[in-house]
Design a protein around this motif. Sequence first.
Motif, short mmCIF file in Angstrom:
data_model
loop_
_atom_site.label_atom_id
_atom_site.label_comp_id
_atom_site.label_asym_id
_atom_site.label_seq_id
_atom_site.Cartn_x
_atom_site.Cartn_y
_atom_site.Cartn_z
N GLY A 231 -1.64 -1.31 -15.88
CA GLY A 231 -2.08 -2.28 -14.89
C GLY A 231 -2.03 -1.72 -13.48
N MET A 232 -2.35 -0.45 -13.32
CA MET A 232 -2.27 0.21 -12.02
C MET A 232 -3.65 0.31 -11.38
SD MET A 232 0.30 3.30 -13.20
CE MET A 232 0.43 4.06 -11.57
N GLU A 233 -3.65 0.46 -10.06
CA GLU A 233 -4.90 0.67 -9.33
C GLU A 233 -5.29 2.15 -9.37
OE1 GLU A 233 -6.97 -1.41 -8.43
OE2 GLU A 233 -5.96 -3.30 -7.97
N PHE A 234 -6.56 2.41 -9.12
CA PHE A 234 -7.11 3.76 -9.24
C PHE A 234 -6.35 4.76 -8.37
CE2 PHE A 234 -9.85 7.10 -7.59
CZ PHE A 234 -10.37 7.65 -8.75
N ASP A 235 -6.16 4.47 -7.10
CA ASP A 235 -5.54 5.44 -6.19
C ASP A 235 -4.12 5.78 -6.63
OD1 ASP A 235 -7.80 5.58 -4.63
OD2 ASP A 235 -7.11 4.09 -3.18
N THR B 65 -9.38 14.33 -17.10
CA THR B 65 -8.82 13.75 -15.89
C THR B 65 -9.27 12.31 -15.73
OG1 THR B 65 -8.72 15.91 -14.78
CG2 THR B 65 -8.68 13.95 -13.38
N ALA B 66 -10.58 12.09 -15.81
CA ALA B 66 -11.11 10.74 -15.66
C ALA B 66 -10.59 9.83 -16.76
CB ALA B 66 -12.64 10.76 -15.67
N ASN B 67 -10.52 10.35 -17.99
CA ASN B 67 -10.07 9.52 -19.10
C ASN B 67 -8.58 9.18 -18.96
OD1 ASN B 67 -11.03 8.18 -21.48
ND2 ASN B 67 -9.73 9.57 -22.68
N TYR B 68 -7.79 10.12 -18.46
CA TYR B 68 -6.37 9.84 -18.24
C TYR B 68 -6.21 8.73 -17.21
CZ TYR B 68 -1.58 10.40 -16.58
OH TYR B 68 -0.29 10.16 -16.20
N ILE B 69 -6.96 8.79 -16.12
CA ILE B 69 -6.85 7.78 -15.07
C ILE B 69 -7.22 6.40 -15.60
CG2 ILE B 69 -7.85 7.01 -12.88
CD1 ILE B 69 -8.02 9.99 -12.09
N LEU B 70 -8.34 6.31 -16.30
CA LEU B 70 -8.78 5.01 -16.83
C LEU B 70 -7.80 4.48 -17.88
CD1 LEU B 70 -12.60 5.73 -17.14
CD2 LEU B 70 -11.48 4.24 -15.46
N THR B 71 -7.25 5.36 -18.69
CA THR B 71 -6.28 4.94 -19.70
C THR B 71 -5.02 4.38 -19.05
OG1 THR B 71 -7.09 6.59 -21.29
CG2 THR B 71 -4.90 5.70 -21.67
N ARG B 72 -4.52 5.08 -18.03
CA ARG B 72 -3.32 4.62 -17.34
C ARG B 72 -3.56 3.31 -16.59
NH1 ARG B 72 1.74 5.82 -17.86
NH2 ARG B 72 2.14 6.12 -15.65
N MET B 73 -4.73 3.17 -16.00
CA MET B 73 -5.06 1.92 -15.34
C MET B 73 -5.00 0.76 -16.33
SD MET B 73 -8.19 3.03 -12.79
CE MET B 73 -8.42 1.37 -12.11
N ALA B 74 -5.49 1.02 -17.55
CA ALA B 74 -5.52 -0.03 -18.56
C ALA B 74 -4.13 -0.32 -19.13
CB ALA B 74 -6.47 0.37 -19.69
N SER B 75 -3.37 0.73 -19.40
CA SER B 75 -2.08 0.53 -20.08
C SER B 75 -0.98 0.07 -19.14
CB SER B 75 -1.65 1.83 -20.79
OG SER B 75 -1.45 2.86 -19.84
N ILE C 148 -10.95 -3.55 -15.23
CA ILE C 148 -10.44 -3.13 -16.54
C ILE C 148 -9.78 -4.30 -17.25
CG2 ILE C 148 -8.70 -1.66 -17.65
CD1 ILE C 148 -9.44 0.53 -15.69
N GLU C 149 -9.04 -5.11 -16.52
CA GLU C 149 -8.39 -6.27 -17.13
C GLU C 149 -9.43 -7.24 -17.69
OE1 GLU C 149 -5.97 -7.67 -13.96
OE2 GLU C 149 -4.28 -6.34 -14.44
N TYR C 150 -10.50 -7.48 -16.93
CA TYR C 150 -11.53 -8.40 -17.40
C TYR C 150 -12.26 -7.83 -18.62
CZ TYR C 150 -15.29 -11.83 -17.31
OH TYR C 150 -16.15 -12.84 -17.65
N ALA C 151 -12.58 -6.53 -18.55
CA ALA C 151 -13.27 -5.89 -19.67
C ALA C 151 -12.43 -5.99 -20.94
CB ALA C 151 -13.56 -4.44 -19.34
N THR C 152 -11.13 -5.80 -20.81
CA THR C 152 -10.24 -5.81 -21.97
C THR C 152 -10.07 -7.22 -22.53
OG1 THR C 152 -9.03 -3.89 -21.11
CG2 THR C 152 -7.94 -5.23 -22.79
N ALA C 153 -9.70 -8.15 -21.65
CA ALA C 153 -9.33 -9.49 -22.11
C ALA C 153 -10.53 -10.36 -22.45
CB ALA C 153 -8.48 -10.17 -21.03
N GLU C 154 -11.58 -10.27 -21.66
CA GLU C 154 -12.71 -11.19 -21.82
C GLU C 154 -13.85 -10.61 -22.65
OE1 GLU C 154 -12.43 -14.22 -20.77
OE2 GLU C 154 -10.56 -13.91 -19.66
N LEU C 155 -14.02 -9.28 -22.60
CA LEU C 155 -15.17 -8.68 -23.27
C LEU C 155 -14.78 -7.80 -24.46
CD1 LEU C 155 -17.23 -7.67 -20.10
CD2 LEU C 155 -17.42 -9.76 -21.47
#
Length: 423
Positions: A170-174, A158-168, A233-240
């Motif tokens: 560009g959605m907010e957690f809620d 569940t947690a991994n699905y949410i984080l993956t969707r947020m990343a792919s 998530i955007e910063y982690a992906t693009a900058e780090l």
Amino acid sequence: MNIGLIGFGTIGAGVVEIFNTNPDIIMKKTGMELRLRRVVDLDIETDRGVEIDPGILSTDADDILEDPEIDIVIELIGGYEPARSFILKAIENGKHVVTANKALLARHWDEIMDAAREHGVRVAFEASVGGGIPVLRALNESLAANRIESIYGIINGTANYILTRMASEGMEFDDVLREAQRLGYAERDPTFDIEGHDTAQKLIILTLLGFGVHVPEDELHVEGISSIRRDDIEYATAELGCSVKLLATARLNDGELELGVTPTLVPHHHLLSSVNGVFNGIYITGDFTGPVMFYGKGAGRRATASAVVADCMDIAVNPEGSMPTGPGIRVVESVRDFSRTSSRYYIRLDAVDRAGVLHEIAGAFSRHGISIESVTQKGAHEGETVPIYIVTHEASEGAIQGALSEISEIRWVRGEPLRLRIL
């Protein structure tokens, strides 16, 4: 061998389906017939979508627990009670037990395993961690010649699905959480999954097998993912160059065991970074094997039922067993207080854009002996609240917590700062 199944829910129906579909495979691989003699559930009227003889259905668990013809009891009702009482009664009556109940094992491991050892029966629990991923038996058997150095796990779909969707997307957690609930990937009350408790219980079992140490959940450092925003998530992906994952961690450091469940930045070059959606990944390093990766569906009717039936088959051919009926061989003497663990950190805080604010923030880090690697402030307009992204060099958790506590008191800082460890 005769089998009694307590719990005819989603996983239980999967177990029935396997016995219906693959009896020839089970017979060839075990050399004997494994027969479902009785299935017990409070609800025996609802159609589960599988064929079953109505004559073996019952609402009374004692029809299994007191039946001398039943050799193996499968417990799939979950929770603490009456599951604990049913398992202990099965053991006292000389029956082997197969369970997927991670919560019960995490809390009552010693009691259950001591009882199994006393009565000479096996308790098998491969399905309790990682669904159909065969990680526990591998950890206990195939990697037995190794000193386990570390275990990292993405073990909640569940947690991994949410984080993956947020990343792919560009959605907010809620927004992603609501979608996950609609699709059935998240419970109506998702707290257990998104706040890390499910992951923590699985980590306890992995730690028992890997390091021989039982750490109760109330002594484990556990954090969830509900404070993570899209911009993190955007910063982690693009900058780090990192993915954000809810990570279970158990690792040896100078002879002490470091344990915790935390949202963590995982570099893209690490195999765990590519574990997406509802899939699970467990990354284990042994002193002789080096890193070994286990990947697959960590939940679901068919995957979890596969592990349950495999445990029954293993008991049939190997009733003495090799999985532990005790706490395992203790290979570490102490568990390090989480405040003494260290990492590089990503920190996000919201502050008013005005002169001197960054100086105050940097001063707090300096007073706690923390060296800053980089600071980024985007979209700044004087007088407005803007996010500030900070990456530190390696620092202790205690120092980071102290600095952030001080920073949160700065009058120009809004809300609670977020800090994520970097693997």
